[in-house]
Scaffold this motif. Structure first.
Motif, mmCIF file in Angstrom:
data_model
loop_
_atom_site.group_PDB
_atom_site.id
_atom_site.type_symbol
_atom_site.label_atom_id
_atom_site.label_comp_id
_atom_site.label_asym_id
_atom_site.label_seq_id
_atom_site.Cartn_x
_atom_site.Cartn_y
_atom_site.Cartn_z
ATOM 1 N N GLY A 13 43.138 100.907 10.769
ATOM 2 C CA GLY A 13 41.708 100.593 11.497
ATOM 3 C C GLY A 13 40.938 101.364 12.577
ATOM 4 N N SER A 14 41.661 102.286 12.978
ATOM 5 C CA SER A 14 41.385 102.603 14.499
ATOM 6 C C SER A 14 41.436 104.196 13.382
ATOM 7 N N GLY A 15 41.736 104.900 12.782
ATOM 8 C CA GLY A 15 41.936 106.344 12.053
ATOM 9 C C GLY A 15 40.900 106.001 11.181
ATOM 10 N N VAL A 16 40.598 104.741 10.783
ATOM 11 C CA VAL A 16 39.268 104.926 9.522
ATOM 12 C C VAL A 16 38.817 103.918 10.251
ATOM 13 N N VAL A 17 38.225 103.312 11.235
ATOM 14 C CA VAL A 17 36.979 103.707 12.048
ATOM 15 C C VAL A 17 36.494 105.260 12.641
ATOM 16 N N ALA A 18 37.736 106.192 12.982
ATOM 17 C CA ALA A 18 37.151 107.325 13.924
ATOM 18 C C ALA A 18 36.583 108.493 12.529
ATOM 19 N N HIS A 91 40.160 108.664 19.842
ATOM 20 C CA HIS A 91 40.152 106.865 19.202
ATOM 21 C C HIS A 91 41.981 106.542 19.571
ATOM 22 N N TYR A 92 42.402 105.695 20.173
ATOM 23 C CA TYR A 92 43.157 105.401 20.708
ATOM 24 C C TYR A 92 44.202 105.590 21.264
ATOM 25 N N ALA A 93 44.387 105.393 21.988
ATOM 26 C CA ALA A 93 45.017 106.033 23.940
ATOM 27 C C ALA A 93 46.453 106.723 23.728
ATOM 28 N N SER A 150 35.784 99.651 24.429
ATOM 29 C CA SER A 150 36.972 99.031 23.164
ATOM 30 C C SER A 150 35.242 98.103 22.097
ATOM 31 N N VAL A 151 36.709 97.923 21.110
ATOM 32 C CA VAL A 151 35.946 97.422 20.117
ATOM 33 C C VAL A 151 35.260 95.755 19.599
ATOM 34 N N SER A 152 35.886 95.799 20.910
ATOM 35 C CA SER A 152 35.176 94.346 21.375
ATOM 36 C C SER A 152 35.492 93.609 22.635
ATOM 37 N N THR A 281 47.627 88.942 16.901
ATOM 38 C CA THR A 281 46.018 89.112 17.765
ATOM 39 C C THR A 281 46.107 90.008 16.588
ATOM 40 N N GLU A 282 44.461 90.313 16.980
ATOM 41 C CA GLU A 282 43.806 91.215 16.290
ATOM 42 C C GLU A 282 42.260 92.051 16.900
ATOM 43 N N SER A 283 42.141 92.890 17.628
ATOM 44 C CA SER A 283 41.439 93.039 18.436
ATOM 45 C C SER A 283 39.752 92.810 17.888
ATOM 46 N N PHE A 284 39.390 93.128 16.634
ATOM 47 C CA PHE A 284 38.907 93.244 15.719
ATOM 48 C C PHE A 284 38.345 92.618 14.231
ATOM 49 N N GLY A 285 39.893 93.496 13.550
ATOM 50 C CA GLY A 285 39.735 93.006 12.712
ATOM 51 C C GLY A 285 38.524 93.774 11.315
ATOM 52 N N LEU A 286 38.766 95.154 10.951
ATOM 53 C CA LEU A 286 38.026 95.818 10.691
ATOM 54 C C LEU A 286 38.438 95.631 8.559
HETATM 55 O O1 GMT Z 1 45.899 96.726 12.940
HETATM 56 C C1 GMT Z 1 46.237 97.388 11.913
HETATM 57 O O2 GMT Z 1 45.494 97.387 11.057
HETATM 58 C C2 GMT Z 1 45.764 98.747 12.539
HETATM 59 C C3 GMT Z 1 45.378 99.137 13.854
HETATM 60 C C4 GMT Z 1 44.972 100.542 14.479
HETATM 61 O O3 GMT Z 1 45.591 100.203 16.394
HETATM 62 O O4 GMT Z 1 44.427 101.185 13.796
HETATM 63 O O5 GMT Z 1 43.505 98.392 14.173
HETATM 64 C C5 GMT Z 1 43.314 97.597 14.809
HETATM 65 O O6 GMT Z 1 42.422 98.594 15.427
HETATM 66 C C6 GMT Z 1 41.161 98.516 14.546
HETATM 67 C C7 GMT Z 1 39.711 98.835 14.552
HETATM 68 O O7 GMT Z 1 39.300 98.814 15.382
HETATM 69 C C8 GMT Z 1 40.842 96.846 14.711
HETATM 70 O O8 GMT Z 1 39.941 96.601 13.341
HETATM 71 C C9 GMT Z 1 42.340 96.284 14.212
HETATM 72 O O9 GMT Z 1 41.770 94.460 14.357
HETATM 73 C C10 GMT Z 1 43.505 96.963 15.324
HETATM 74 N N1 GMT Z 1 44.314 95.547 15.075
HETATM 75 C C11 GMT Z 1 44.867 95.165 15.729
HETATM 76 O O10 GMT Z 1 44.207 94.021 17.182
HETATM 77 C C12 GMT Z 1 46.267 94.361 15.605
#
Ligand code: GMT
Length: 379
Positions: A13-18, A91-93, A150-152, A281-286
């Motif tokens: 998800g982080s790479g997709v958002v970036a 993106h991503y610490a 942060s995303v949430s 756990t899921e910080s957002f859930g893209l």
């Molecule tokens: O969990 C994933 O599928 C990948 C992970 C990542 O680090 O790329 O996703 C995290 O970042 C996404 C984008 O901000 C969030 O939507 C996901 O919720 C988050 N995953 C977790 O917190 C487990």
């Protein structure tokens, strides 16, 4: 603005958002430079405004671990100088914020000032970053960033709880390009996947332990006992093999399709009726947001940032982590009655509109401007 974006180029998800952020910023007139070890998966088109610079880590037999951070910080220094980058958005610490700070210090020595914006995505805080092996370096990098997002709200709270953070953290949620989810396909090709009377249930993830893959299978097992249904499992990861075994043991192999990683997420979501995300756990859930944007209601756990995305009883349902029985009952409730299903589908779409990229991306632009302004005042 000339912006360097550092991210993981994979399906996460982080790479997709970036990547989506960089592409949208480029449409808004910014010059974007992606700096990472391979071309990000969703970065299909490079253009005048979108560039990709590969970080090479030369293999050296003396090293048990090749020093990626070192190669990345050197590349950042070179790219800032060569292209006149004004800001680095990492993106991503781990280890991006750390490598960017090193680059910033090297550049500072040469009289070049470049601010760093760090976006925390979740696992860099909740799973990996808070491990004692990384914690001091992660806290240091966050505190040294010029701006932190942060995303949430939930991830912001977790970060403040787990680390000694002296910075203000801006919450900028994940976003969605609603135009991409308009489903202009004349044919969703639903009939290739299921019969008319069958409901299609979908799960998309990188199939790590945190995604609770056995719960996905158990929920689907309960659903298919009550109504005709198929399960689409999309993604690759360490839990996939176990899931394939479980499906076989439960005797539902003919009802489950494993796709592997796919570039056609929107096509798969187009014919889906329900999305399952029972994560630990899921910080957002893209992935849940992408499903909702395709009018697919979501059954998720009530954890992390998921309640900020999925509205209980409206766009889907939330249950305690591992409460498979409640998740199954809610799924069956949504799927059983076509009228109920249609209402949830419409609600899911409406809920996704709260995260329209046209309202979220300007939040990042404002943070960039404020950060640059602050630095020019200080220096
Ligand atoms: O969990 C994933 O599928 C990948 C992970 C990542 O680090 O790329 O996703 C995290 O970042 C996404 C984008 O901000 C969030 O939507 C996901 O919720 C988050 N995953 C977790 O917190 C487990």
């Amino acid at each position: 603005m000339k912006i360097g974006i550092v991210c993981y180029p994979t399906f996460g998800g982080s790479g997709v958002v970036a990547t989506e952020l960089g592409l949208e910023l480029s449409k808004r007139g910014h010059e974007i430079h992606f700096i990472t070890y391979s071309q990000p998966v969703r970065l299909e088109l490079l253009s005048n405004n979108v560039h990709f610079h590969e970080v090479h880590v030369p293999e050296y037999p003396l090293f048990l671990y090749q020093p990626y951070e070192l190669a990345l910080s050197s590349k950042l220094v070179d790219m800032v100088k060569l292209h006149g980058l004004q800001l680095l958005h990492v993106h991503y610490a781990i280890p991006h914020a750390y490598a960017a700070y090193m680059a910033q210090q090297m550049l500072y020595d040469e009289g070049i000032i470049v601010p760093i914006v760090t976006t925390l995505h979740g696992t860099d805080i909740t799973l990996v970053g808070s491990h004692p092996f990384y914690k001091p370096a992660v806290a240091f990098s966050i505190n040294k960033s010029d701006a932190v997002t942060s995303v949430s709200e939930s991830l912001k709270k977790d970060t403040m709880r787990l680390f000694d953070i002296k910075k203000d953290i801006h919450v900028v949620p994940n976003f969605i390009d609603l135009e991409k989810h308009l489903h202009n396909f004349t044919d969703c090709q639903r009939e290739m996947m299921a019969d008319d009377e069958e409901r299609i249930v979908t799960h998309i993830s990188n199939m790590r332990e945190v995604k609770q893959i056995p719960d996905v299978i158990k929920i689907f097992y309960n659903i298919q006992k009550e109504l005709p249904a198929k399960l689409m499992m999309v993604g690759e990861g360490p839990e996939k093999e176990g899931a394939e075994r479980m499906v076989e043991e439960l005797g539902i192999k003919d009802k489950v399709v494993f796709f592997g990683n796919s570039h056609e997420i929107d096509r798969i979501l187009c014919f889906s009726d329900l999305f399952l995300l029972p994560s630990q756990t899921e910080s957002f859930g893209l992935a849940a947001l992408e499903a909702m944007a395709s009018s697919v209601p979501v059954i998720s756990s009530n954890t992390g940032g998921l309640p900020e995305v999925n509205e209980d009883g409206y766009s889907g349902y939330l249950s305690d982590v591992n409460d498979v029985n409640e998740m199954s009952a809610n799924a069956i409730h949504i799927l059983k009655d076509p009228e109920v299903l249609n209402t949830f589908k419409a609600n899911a779409k409406a809920q996704s509109q709260k995260f329209d990229l046209h309202s979220v991306v300007p939040m990042y632009e404002r943070i960039y401007e404020e950060t640059l302004e602050k630095l020019s005042v200080i220096n």
